[in-house]
Each structure stands twice: as C-alpha cells, then as structure tokens.
Design a protein around this motif. Structure first.
Motif, mmCIF file in Angstrom:
data_model
loop_
_atom_site.group_PDB
_atom_site.id
_atom_site.type_symbol
_atom_site.label_atom_id
_atom_site.label_comp_id
_atom_site.label_asym_id
_atom_site.label_seq_id
_atom_site.Cartn_x
_atom_site.Cartn_y
_atom_site.Cartn_z
ATOM 1 N N ALA A 147 -7.721 -2.777 -31.711
ATOM 2 C CA ALA A 147 -7.074 -1.589 -32.096
ATOM 3 C C ALA A 147 -6.235 -1.646 -33.135
ATOM 4 C CB ALA A 147 -6.204 -1.137 -30.792
ATOM 5 N N ALA A 148 -5.414 -2.489 -33.682
ATOM 6 C CA ALA A 148 -4.427 -2.561 -34.658
ATOM 7 C C ALA A 148 -5.509 -2.732 -35.902
ATOM 8 C CB ALA A 148 -3.491 -3.781 -34.456
ATOM 9 N N LEU A 149 -6.562 -3.555 -35.840
ATOM 10 C CA LEU A 149 -7.293 -3.584 -36.971
ATOM 11 C C LEU A 149 -8.303 -2.543 -37.441
ATOM 12 C CD1 LEU A 149 -8.107 -5.989 -39.223
ATOM 13 C CD2 LEU A 149 -9.856 -6.745 -37.584
ATOM 14 N N GLY A 150 -8.470 -1.971 -36.335
ATOM 15 C CA GLY A 150 -9.671 -0.854 -36.590
ATOM 16 C C GLY A 150 -11.139 -1.347 -36.640
ATOM 17 N N ASP A 151 -11.345 -2.514 -36.251
ATOM 18 C CA ASP A 151 -12.647 -3.308 -36.388
ATOM 19 C C ASP A 151 -12.739 -4.255 -35.071
ATOM 20 O OD1 ASP A 151 -15.167 -4.167 -37.323
ATOM 21 O OD2 ASP A 151 -14.412 -4.720 -39.297
ATOM 22 N N ASP A 152 -13.833 -4.664 -35.073
ATOM 23 C CA ASP A 152 -14.130 -5.619 -33.847
ATOM 24 C C ASP A 152 -13.511 -7.008 -34.112
ATOM 25 O OD1 ASP A 152 -15.802 -3.806 -32.512
ATOM 26 O OD2 ASP A 152 -17.810 -4.644 -33.391
ATOM 27 N N VAL A 153 -12.970 -7.749 -33.105
ATOM 28 C CA VAL A 153 -12.373 -8.920 -33.112
ATOM 29 C C VAL A 153 -12.859 -9.829 -31.763
ATOM 30 C CG1 VAL A 153 -10.195 -10.017 -32.736
ATOM 31 C CG2 VAL A 153 -10.308 -8.043 -34.054
ATOM 32 N N ASP A 154 -13.290 -11.074 -32.382
ATOM 33 C CA ASP A 154 -13.755 -12.095 -31.243
ATOM 34 C C ASP A 154 -12.677 -13.117 -31.035
ATOM 35 O OD1 ASP A 154 -16.428 -10.975 -31.170
ATOM 36 O OD2 ASP A 154 -17.021 -11.758 -32.865
ATOM 37 N N ALA B 294 -12.748 -12.110 -37.355
ATOM 38 C CA ALA B 294 -13.440 -10.950 -37.557
ATOM 39 C C ALA B 294 -13.968 -10.738 -38.693
ATOM 40 C CB ALA B 294 -12.212 -9.830 -37.491
ATOM 41 N N GLY B 295 -14.864 -10.136 -38.977
ATOM 42 C CA GLY B 295 -15.638 -9.764 -40.299
ATOM 43 C C GLY B 295 -14.524 -9.141 -41.171
ATOM 44 N N ARG B 296 -13.764 -9.433 -41.425
ATOM 45 C CA ARG B 296 -12.495 -8.981 -42.192
ATOM 46 C C ARG B 296 -11.745 -10.118 -42.868
ATOM 47 N NH1 ARG B 296 -11.329 -3.777 -40.484
ATOM 48 N NH2 ARG B 296 -9.719 -3.583 -41.972
ATOM 49 N N ARG B 297 -11.275 -10.024 -44.193
ATOM 50 C CA ARG B 297 -10.491 -11.149 -44.745
ATOM 51 C C ARG B 297 -9.169 -11.728 -43.658
ATOM 52 N NH1 ARG B 297 -7.004 -9.299 -48.118
ATOM 53 N NH2 ARG B 297 -6.611 -11.192 -49.419
ATOM 54 N N SER B 298 -8.910 -12.874 -43.659
ATOM 55 C CA SER B 298 -7.906 -13.327 -42.701
ATOM 56 C C SER B 298 -6.801 -12.773 -42.886
ATOM 57 C CB SER B 298 -8.000 -15.142 -43.077
ATOM 58 O OG SER B 298 -8.990 -15.719 -42.811
ATOM 59 N N GLU B 299 -6.191 -12.585 -43.895
ATOM 60 C CA GLU B 299 -5.049 -11.688 -44.120
ATOM 61 C C GLU B 299 -4.746 -10.454 -43.497
ATOM 62 O OE1 GLU B 299 -5.581 -14.621 -47.747
ATOM 63 O OE2 GLU B 299 -6.762 -13.447 -46.620
ATOM 64 N N GLU B 300 -5.986 -9.776 -43.699
ATOM 65 C CA GLU B 300 -5.929 -8.381 -42.908
ATOM 66 C C GLU B 300 -6.098 -8.754 -41.292
ATOM 67 O OE1 GLU B 300 -8.954 -5.381 -44.836
ATOM 68 O OE2 GLU B 300 -9.948 -7.430 -45.284
ATOM 69 N N LEU B 301 -6.594 -9.781 -40.860
ATOM 70 C CA LEU B 301 -6.612 -10.083 -39.375
ATOM 71 C C LEU B 301 -5.088 -10.438 -39.193
ATOM 72 C CD1 LEU B 301 -8.036 -10.348 -36.786
ATOM 73 C CD2 LEU B 301 -8.566 -12.629 -37.550
ATOM 74 N N LEU B 302 -4.400 -11.236 -39.922
ATOM 75 C CA LEU B 302 -3.290 -11.589 -39.750
ATOM 76 C C LEU B 302 -2.192 -10.448 -39.631
ATOM 77 C CD1 LEU B 302 -1.019 -13.970 -39.258
ATOM 78 C CD2 LEU B 302 -0.947 -13.890 -41.801
ATOM 79 N N VAL B 303 -2.317 -9.636 -40.368
ATOM 80 C CA VAL B 303 -1.491 -8.283 -40.276
ATOM 81 C C VAL B 303 -1.648 -7.405 -38.853
ATOM 82 C CG1 VAL B 303 -1.029 -6.019 -41.414
ATOM 83 C CG2 VAL B 303 -1.503 -7.976 -42.716
ATOM 84 N N ALA B 304 -2.794 -7.656 -38.502
ATOM 85 C CA ALA B 304 -3.170 -7.043 -37.159
ATOM 86 C C ALA B 304 -2.452 -7.662 -36.086
ATOM 87 C CB ALA B 304 -4.818 -6.765 -37.165
#
Length: 302
Positions: A77-84, A96-106
């Motif tokens: 929900a914080a990322l706005g994308d799927d997270v495993d 997630a299919g995003r940069r690690s730094e983006e996932l960390l912020v989420a």
C-alpha cells in the motif's frame, strides 16, 4: 572477542553449498560470540529474487510479530505496487519489481520503527539475538545458496544486545560490514556523521564504521579507498570484512592484534577470525593461507 567469517565462491558448482559451508564456518565461531549472530547471503533466489529490489527487516518494532501477508500488504500500500515476502524466524525478506531504495522508503513508511537489516539487489541479511547454532538452524541457513556469504558472532561490549545491535551492518545498497574489535573514537565520528544528516539505528561502534564507509562509497570511492580512509580516521583495534554483491575485502588496524586468517583456492576465497572456521571448506588442504598484514586492504572481485 566476536567472530567473523566470509566466503566468496568462484565456481558456480559450489553455489548450492554456500549456506551449508557458511553455517559450518559461523558455528565454529560460536564461542567467540554467543549473544547474537547474523549473516548476509548474496544470490539466494528465494531470499533475494533475481532482478528484484530487496529489503531485509530484522524487527518491525519491539514485540511486534505479524504474519508475512499483513507485512507485505502494508508495504505494498505504501509502495503502490506488488510486494512479495517470506518470514524467516522472526525476520522478513521483502522484494518487489522496483529499486531497493524505493522499497526501503515504503517499508519505513509502513513501519517507522522497523530495524532494517539490509537492502539491495541479490542480498538477504538475517540477524538476531541468541546462540549462533540456534539462530542458523531457525533460519535454515544450511539450505541457502548463492555466490557469497558473510557472518558474525557477537560478544557485546559497546551497546545493548538487541537486533539493532547485531552485525552485519548493511547500511548502503548491497553493502555489508562485520567487525571484530573496538573503535575508540566512534562517538566523535558519530556526532560528525549526524551533523551531516546521517541517521543511526543503534549506539554500536560498528554502525559508525559501516555508515562512514557507506558515505564514502556513495561519494564515488571504491572499497579499497574507503577502507584506507577508515584506517586513517578511526582509532582502535579491529579486523573488518566489507562486502557488496561483487566484492569482498578485509583489513586490520595498524597493530593487527585482532586475529584473522585468509585462505584462497581457485574455487573460493574465505576468511575467518580463526583457522578452525575454514578447516571444513572443500580443498582447504591445498589452499594458500596467510594472516592479513596491518593496514593492508585485501580485496577480491566477482
């Protein structure tokens, strides 16, 4: 005391055995540090899926245990994308299919008090309080695979025995540091880093060294240059092992009173606080074995 181990595999045929070999190495160092332990594993496809951004969470908050589905839902929900994610004995390995730094912020948005064990592509970091043999069993470390692993067993001297105080300190993208020894001037350097905007998770002196190196690497220094700068800046007695997904480096202080031994073959490079950590590695009887010289940076590339 504390114990350090590291294993850098050069042949893919050994990748399926990384966790098995790392478990044996780490458990041999259990009596050098029995209050907590941790590992960083590079390349396990279940723990850090290829091509994904990854974040390892050691603890959501004190006493906060949730099912992994609740954790991934909140972070998604914080990322706005799927997270495993998977739960590993109280820790959470998220991808997630995003940069690690983006996932960390989420992750930090969803769980502001979370203890981040590490982040970056192809790396999973697990650490916790307890005896190393019990921890590695709970993690199922022996089944892990990959091309590189770093581990630490801790005997606490500088800060509390908590997940935040455990090694490894993996505070930069894919970067990891473990440490045997003590930095005498860590309080001064921590104040300088804080004044520059660096945030800390613990009062551990090792975290100061890890964040010092991460800042230098972020400014474009290579690992060898960063470790030389650390040797010139930090006072104390130490052996350090610093890694990222493509490199593995060892350095000791000017007096080199903290033990370390390195072994190298065509198939692997390994280091440990004592030789017994290396004695079970395949082909060790044919390895080149030596003690690192004071303030000489030994580095290997993948």
């Amino acid at each position: 005391m504390c114990g350090i181990v590291g294993l850098h595999l050069r042949t893919p045929e050994l990748y399926p055995r990384l966790g098995e070999l790392l478990t044996g190495m780490l458990c041999e160092m259990g009596d050098r540090g029995s209050d907590s332990a941790g590992v960083a594993v590079y390349g396990d496809p279940a723990w850090s899926p290829p091509g994904a951004g990854c974040v390892s969470v050691a603890e959501l908050a004190a006493g906060d245990r949730r099912c992994v589905a609740d954790v991934t839902s909140a972070v998604a929900a914080a990322l706005g994308d799927d997270v495993d994610g998977i739960a590993v004995d109280g820790s959470y390995l998220l991808s997630a299919g995003r940069r690690s730094e983006e996932l960390l912020v989420a992750v930090r948005s969803a769980f502001p008090h979370a203890i981040i064990a590490g982040f970056g592509s192809d790396v999973a970091v697990l650490k916790g309080v307890g005896y190393p043999r019990a921890l590695t069993g709970g993690w199922g470390l022996a089944t892990a695979r990959g091309w590189q692993g770093v581990g630490h067993t801790r005997m606490a001297t500088e800060s509390a025995v908590t997940p935040a105080g455990c090694h490894p300190y993996a505070v930069g993208p894919g970067q990891c540091m473990v440490h045997n020894g003590s930095f005498a001037n860590h309080a001064t350097i921590r104040r300088e880093l804080r004044s520059a905007g660096v945030e800390f998770d613990s009062e551990n002196d090792t975290e100061v060294g890890a964040r010092f190196i991460a800042a230098l690497l972020a400014d474009g220094r290579d690992v060898e240059g960063a470790l030389k700068e650390l040797c010139a800046t930090f006072d104390g007695f130490y052996t350090l092992l610093v890694s990222d997904r493509d490199s593995f480096a060892v350095v000791r202080d000017a007096i080199a009173c903290k033990p370390a031994v390195v072994a190298e073959t065509d198939e692997w490079v390994a280091m440990g606080s004592e030789y017994r950590a290396l004695a079970g590695l395949p082909g060790v009887e044919k390895a080149r074995i030596w003690e690192p010289e004071p303030e000489v940076v030994y580095a290997w590339q993948r």
